[in-house]
Design a protein around this motif. Structure first.
Motif, mmCIF file in Angstrom:
data_model
loop_
_atom_site.group_PDB
_atom_site.id
_atom_site.type_symbol
_atom_site.label_atom_id
_atom_site.label_comp_id
_atom_site.label_asym_id
_atom_site.label_seq_id
_atom_site.Cartn_x
_atom_site.Cartn_y
_atom_site.Cartn_z
ATOM 1 N N THR A 128 -30.709 35.875 18.085
ATOM 2 C CA THR A 128 -31.060 34.503 17.729
ATOM 3 C C THR A 128 -31.825 34.512 16.413
ATOM 4 O O THR A 128 -32.830 35.213 16.274
ATOM 5 C CB THR A 128 -31.929 33.843 18.815
ATOM 6 N N THR A 143 -36.341 39.202 26.009
ATOM 7 C CA THR A 143 -36.150 38.900 24.585
ATOM 8 C C THR A 143 -37.320 39.448 23.784
ATOM 9 O O THR A 143 -38.479 39.318 24.184
ATOM 10 C CB THR A 143 -36.028 37.381 24.360
ATOM 11 N N ILE A 178 -39.209 31.588 25.737
ATOM 12 C CA ILE A 178 -37.836 32.030 25.991
ATOM 13 C C ILE A 178 -37.761 32.830 27.284
ATOM 14 O O ILE A 178 -36.867 32.627 28.119
ATOM 15 C CB ILE A 178 -37.317 32.859 24.800
ATOM 16 N N ARG A 182 -27.398 31.371 17.466
ATOM 17 C CA ARG A 182 -27.396 32.403 18.509
ATOM 18 C C ARG A 182 -25.999 33.004 18.590
ATOM 19 O O ARG A 182 -24.993 32.277 18.659
ATOM 20 C CB ARG A 182 -27.802 31.810 19.853
ATOM 21 N N LEU A 224 -34.482 25.312 24.937
ATOM 22 C CA LEU A 224 -35.545 25.891 24.120
ATOM 23 C C LEU A 224 -36.063 24.875 23.106
ATOM 24 O O LEU A 224 -37.276 24.700 22.945
ATOM 25 C CB LEU A 224 -35.026 27.136 23.408
ATOM 26 N N THR A 270 -31.931 39.476 22.661
ATOM 27 C CA THR A 270 -31.992 39.223 24.107
ATOM 28 C C THR A 270 -31.113 40.227 24.825
ATOM 29 O O THR A 270 -29.923 40.375 24.507
ATOM 30 C CB THR A 270 -31.530 37.793 24.438
ATOM 31 N N HIS A 296 -29.086 27.024 26.907
ATOM 32 C CA HIS A 296 -30.334 27.749 26.686
ATOM 33 C C HIS A 296 -30.986 27.320 25.377
ATOM 34 O O HIS A 296 -32.195 27.052 25.317
ATOM 35 C CB HIS A 296 -30.069 29.255 26.678
#
Length: 397
Positions: free
Chosen positions: A329, A295, A356, A391, A371, A290, A367
């Motif tokens: 991630t 991303t 995303i 992440r 998700l 990202t 986040h």
């Protein structure tokens, strides 16, 4: 039937319906019990069988609230009949019907697991009404207690597994923000074989692993815990890359025994000074990078999963340049193998990227939580698998 007028208070709720199974081989006694049941005022559905063998099919095919059991059946008698019924329906109320001459039968029946007993020839409607209601209440209370204890043990077991599969990262001087999440495949399931770990080396590099042992339940979890602990020990001992994966594969083979288990995993080394990430993929998909532009997947070479072809695996390294600010991630396939909506399409990596990039910017933890929530909403419980997400966020400006 009269419908209440709008705004008028609703009437009292209807009495519960009792689904009763009578196991009695004497037609006269069976008819008498049915007549008394009609006099009790209970709402009931009665099924009658003359042998335990015939009753098995009823118990297996339908919900039964109460079993009225004669102790002298053609195929079983005495406390053996109670034990057999309790084995077939452990949480169903059992009321034993005894003869006038069986003085000890009632107490023996209670000891053997019956909720209550009634003496034939002395059963009245009021007594039968009260006995059935109390017996069903007690059996349901016992069932709730058993389920609560199972839930408590499941929570405790999940907590133990989570400590092994999702430990606290070892971070000394690193400024990288670590966010990890782990969810079992279903609400009441034990954690499975997914595992995550992060360790900062003496040289300041950050090492991470995300893995997934095939299968579900305690066997996969046990192997996952073993691999995660082995990875941490081997990292701290200085092992890296393909050599590390080779050692992990040897441990997997030793720990799985005769079980046909294998494991996919991603090894990641984040070097903030060099602005690079070194990746080794063992049957695992690419991580996501990202940046301010969005991303995308990080293109990386692939190697075979651990345990598929012992001693034949080759795990090439991929060195990927990193921006000054960004996030990586790594996730297990429980995040992408669910459905992408009402249709039959799986979400997949492309669907995950679209999701995303559609989420509003927020802090890393929120986040990742958003998700996971969105993917689970799209899947709507149709596919169940454990999922783990790691992440790593950095800012070297």
């Amino acid at each position: 039937m009269t419908t209440p007028a709008a705004g008028s208070p609703a009437g009292p709720p209807p009495d519960p319906l009792y689904r009763i199974l009578l196991i009695e081989d004497d037609p006269a006694d069976a008819l008498l019990v049915e007549e008394i049941l009609h006099d009790t005022g209970l709402r009931f559905e009665l099924t009658t069988r003359t042998t335990l063998a015939h009753a098995r099919a009823v118990i297996a095919a339908s919900e039964v609230d109460c079993i009225l059991l004669d102790l002298h059946l053609p195929d079983v008698s005495g406390t053996g009949a109670i034990a057999a019924v309790r084995e077939l329906a452990p949480h169903t109320a059992v009321i034993v019907l005894t003869g006038l001459s069986e003085k000890q039968a009632g107490s023996e029946a209670m000891t053997a697991g019956a909720q209550d007993y009634l003496v034939k020839g002395r059963v009245e409607a009021e007594l039968l009404h009260r006995t059935i209601r109390y017996a069903v209440y007690r059996s349901r209370t016992e069932r709730v207690a058993v389920e609560a204890e199972k839930a408590r043990l499941r929570v405790a077991e999940n907590a133990r597994l989570e400590r092994g599969l999702l430990p606290q990262p070892i971070l000394d001087t690193s400024t990288v923000t670590v966010t990890n999440r782990y969810l079992p495949g279903s609400e009441r399931a034990l954690l499975g074989g997914d595992f995550v770990d992060v360790v900062e080396g003496d040289d300041g590099r950050l090492h991470a692993v995300v893995g997934d042992v095939s299968g579900h339940g305690p066997d996969a979890a046990a192997v996952g815990v073993c691999l995660r602990i082995a990875w941490r020990a081997l990292i701290l001992a200085g092992h890296r890359g393909a050599e590390l994966l080779h050692l992990m594969e040897r441990i997997l083979i030793a720990e799985r025994g005769s079980l046909p288990l294998f494991a996919t995993c991603t090894l990641l080394t984040l070097d903030q000074r060099a602005s690079t990430a070194t990746l080794h993929l063992a049957g695992h998909h690419e991580p996501l990078l990202t940046t301010a532009e969005g991303t995308r997947e990080v293109a990386a070479e692939h190697g075979i999963a651990l345990g598929i072809a012992p001693n034949l695996g080759a795990w090439p390294a991929t060195v990927a340049p990193l921006p000054a600010t960004g996030a990586l991630t790594v996730y297990t396939d429980g995040l992408t193998e669910g459905y992408s909506g009402a249709g039959i399409e799986r979400l997949g990596a492309e669907g995950l990227l679209d999701l995303i990039n559609s989420l509003p910017p927020t802090d890393p933890g929120a986040h990742v939580d958003r998700l996971i929530k969105e993917t689970q909403a799209l899947n709507a419980g149709r596919h169940t698998d454990d999922l783990a997400v790691l992440r790593l966020d950095w800012d070297n400006r």
